[in-house]
Design a protein around this motif. Structure first.
Motif, PDB file in Angstrom:
ATOM      1  N   VAL A   1      -6.893  12.688   3.162  1.00 25.65           N
ATOM      2  CA  VAL A   1      -5.980  13.016   2.056  1.00 25.65           C
ATOM      3  C   VAL A   1      -5.863  14.531   1.933  1.00 25.65           C
ATOM      4  O   VAL A   1      -4.763  15.067   1.774  1.00 25.65           O
ATOM      5  N   LEU A   2      -6.995  15.225   2.018  1.00 28.21           N
ATOM      6  CA  LEU A   2      -6.981  16.686   1.943  1.00 28.21           C
ATOM      7  C   LEU A   2      -6.172  17.302   3.091  1.00 28.21           C
ATOM      8  O   LEU A   2      -5.537  18.335   2.923  1.00 28.21           O
ATOM      9  N   MET A   3      -6.197  16.635   4.244  1.00 24.06           N
ATOM     10  CA  MET A   3      -5.463  17.124   5.417  1.00 24.06           C
ATOM     11  C   MET A   3      -3.995  16.694   5.402  1.00 24.06           C
ATOM     12  O   MET A   3      -3.251  17.003   6.327  1.00 24.06           O
ATOM     13  N   ARG A   4      -3.598  15.947   4.367  1.00 23.53           N
ATOM     14  CA  ARG A   4      -2.218  15.466   4.212  1.00 23.53           C
ATOM     15  C   ARG A   4      -1.799  14.513   5.346  1.00 23.53           C
ATOM     16  O   ARG A   4      -0.645  14.441   5.725  1.00 23.53           O
ATOM     17  N   LYS A   5      -2.769  13.781   5.872  1.00 24.39           N
ATOM     18  CA  LYS A   5      -2.529  12.743   6.880  1.00 24.39           C
ATOM     19  C   LYS A   5      -3.389  11.537   6.498  1.00 24.39           C
ATOM     20  O   LYS A   5      -4.381  11.224   7.139  1.00 24.39           O
ATOM     21  N   PRO A   6      -3.025  10.851   5.385  1.00 21.01           N
ATOM     22  CA  PRO A   6      -3.879   9.787   4.855  1.00 21.01           C
ATOM     23  C   PRO A   6      -4.114   8.649   5.851  1.00 21.01           C
ATOM     24  O   PRO A   6      -3.176   8.157   6.480  1.00 21.01           O
ATOM     25  N   LEU A   7      -5.380   8.285   5.979  1.00 21.86           N
ATOM     26  CA  LEU A   7      -5.743   7.223   6.929  1.00 21.86           C
ATOM     27  C   LEU A   7      -5.068   5.900   6.612  1.00 21.86           C
ATOM     28  O   LEU A   7      -4.734   5.154   7.537  1.00 21.86           O
ATOM     29  N   ALA A   8      -4.851   5.607   5.358  1.00 20.78           N
ATOM     30  CA  ALA A   8      -4.152   4.356   5.019  1.00 20.78           C
ATOM     31  C   ALA A   8      -2.770   4.345   5.656  1.00 20.78           C
ATOM     32  O   ALA A   8      -2.295   3.307   6.126  1.00 20.78           O
ATOM     33  N   GLY A   9      -2.117   5.498   5.709  1.00 20.33           N
ATOM     34  CA  GLY A   9      -0.815   5.602   6.364  1.00 20.33           C
ATOM     35  C   GLY A   9      -0.920   5.421   7.865  1.00 20.33           C
ATOM     36  O   GLY A   9      -0.066   4.788   8.489  1.00 20.33           O
ATOM     37  N   VAL A  10      -1.982   5.962   8.457  1.00 26.53           N
ATOM     38  CA  VAL A  10      -2.205   5.801   9.902  1.00 26.53           C
ATOM     39  C   VAL A  10      -2.390   4.318  10.229  1.00 26.53           C
ATOM     40  O   VAL A  10      -1.808   3.798  11.183  1.00 26.53           O
ATOM     41  N   PHE A  11      -3.212   3.626   9.413  1.00 25.09           N
ATOM     42  CA  PHE A  11      -3.430   2.201   9.650  1.00 25.09           C
ATOM     43  C   PHE A  11      -2.155   1.391   9.398  1.00 25.09           C
ATOM     44  O   PHE A  11      -1.881   0.428  10.109  1.00 25.09           O
ATOM     45  N   ALA A  12      -1.382   1.793   8.398  1.00 27.14           N
ATOM     46  CA  ALA A  12      -0.116   1.099   8.120  1.00 27.14           C
ATOM     47  C   ALA A  12       0.834   1.230   9.308  1.00 27.14           C
ATOM     48  O   ALA A  12       1.551   0.287   9.643  1.00 27.14           O
ATOM     49  N   GLU A  13       0.816   2.383   9.960  1.00 19.50           N
ATOM     50  CA  GLU A  13       1.666   2.594  11.135  1.00 19.50           C
ATOM     51  C   GLU A  13       1.260   1.697  12.297  1.00 19.50           C
ATOM     52  O   GLU A  13       2.072   1.410  13.174  1.00 19.50           O
ATOM     53  N   GLU A  14       0.002   1.259  12.314  1.00 24.72           N
ATOM     54  CA  GLU A  14      -0.446   0.309  13.336  1.00 24.72           C
ATOM     55  C   GLU A  14       0.225  -1.045  13.137  1.00 24.72           C
ATOM     56  O   GLU A  14       0.412  -1.793  14.078  1.00 24.72           O
ATOM     57  N   LEU A  15       0.563  -1.350  11.885  1.00 25.01           N
ATOM     58  CA  LEU A  15       1.132  -2.652  11.555  1.00 25.01           C
ATOM     59  C   LEU A  15       2.650  -2.662  11.472  1.00 25.01           C
ATOM     60  O   LEU A  15       3.276  -3.698  11.653  1.00 25.01           O
ATOM     61  N   TYR A  16       3.226  -1.497  11.154  1.00 22.98           N
ATOM     62  CA  TYR A  16       4.666  -1.431  10.988  1.00 22.98           C
ATOM     63  C   TYR A  16       5.180  -0.095  11.513  1.00 22.98           C
ATOM     64  O   TYR A  16       4.657   0.952  11.150  1.00 22.98           O
ATOM     65  N   PRO A  17       6.222  -0.126  12.347  1.00 25.83           N
ATOM     66  CA  PRO A  17       6.743   1.130  12.924  1.00 25.83           C
ATOM     67  C   PRO A  17       7.664   1.875  11.946  1.00 25.83           C
ATOM     68  O   PRO A  17       8.886   1.767  12.028  1.00 25.83           O
ATOM     69  N   PHE A  18       7.077   2.630  11.030  1.00 26.35           N
ATOM     70  CA  PHE A  18       7.882   3.382  10.065  1.00 26.35           C
ATOM     71  C   PHE A  18       8.739   4.408  10.790  1.00 26.35           C
ATOM     72  O   PHE A  18       8.258   5.105  11.683  1.00 26.35           O
TER      73      PHE A  18
END
Length: 182
Positions: free
Chosen positions: A61-78
């Motif tokens: 979150v501090l790096m502005r690359k939230p892991l939840a978003g990374v994992f979500a991208e594994e499931l859906y191609p945003f």
């Protein structure tokens, strides 16, 4: 199970990062557990890993690359526009914060019980704080993610089935003349 997950993902041309990581950790944990001959050492490994995940979620979150978003991208191609949006960062940062706090609190609790040497107590705490809470957090994460996008000024129109606002249309319909090449 890890090998089957990896094969499943690879057959669908997906990266299978989660399956690779899970398989590697299970193999490492088994080797360390066998070499140490200690139930406490064997059980402490996932606790420490869970704590490391908690820290990773918070740092992401501090790096502005939230892991939840990374994992979500594994499931859906945003699409890139969505991944780079304020809404994506806000929604997945909050989800990452919640997961990070959960992982750290759960790790601290399990480590405290494990430090007493009570393996049976550890198993109870592990079960109570495991699947039921993960299922609840997964449900909340999906609900909150959809709700966050639906309520956003940026992408709400798309989830509500409304036509895009004029500024979005203008972004994609560049009407500036293309210069002729000489």
């Amino acid at each position: 199970m890890g090998v089957l997950s990896w094969r499943y993902e690879r057959r669908r041309d997906r990266s299978a990062r989660m399956a690779q990581f899970s398989l590697a950790f299970v193999l490492f944990q088994a080797v360390v557990g066998l070499l140490s001959g200690s139930a406490i050492v064997y059980l402490a490994q996932p606790v420490l890993l869970s704590g490391a995940f908690g820290v990773a979620f918070l740092v992401s979150v501090l790096m502005r690359k939230p892991l939840a978003g990374v994992f979500a991208e594994e499931l859906y191609p945003f699409p890139a526009e969505v991944r780079e949006s304020v809404t994506f960062l806000r929604v997945f940062s909050r989800i990452s914060l919640v997961w990070g706090i959960y992982q750290l609190v759960r790790s601290a609790l399990r480590l405290a019980v494990l430090a007493t040497g009570a393996v049976e107590g550890f198993i109870v705490v592990n079960l109570v704080t495991g699947v039921p809470l993960v299922a609840a957090l997964m449900s909340w994460s999906i609900w909150y993610g959809v709700r966050g996008f639906r309520r956003s000024e940026e992408w709400g129109w798309a989830l509500r089935g409304e036509p895009p606002p004029p500024e979005v249309v203008a972004r994609y319909l560049d009407t500036a003349p293309v210069p002729a090449s000489s």
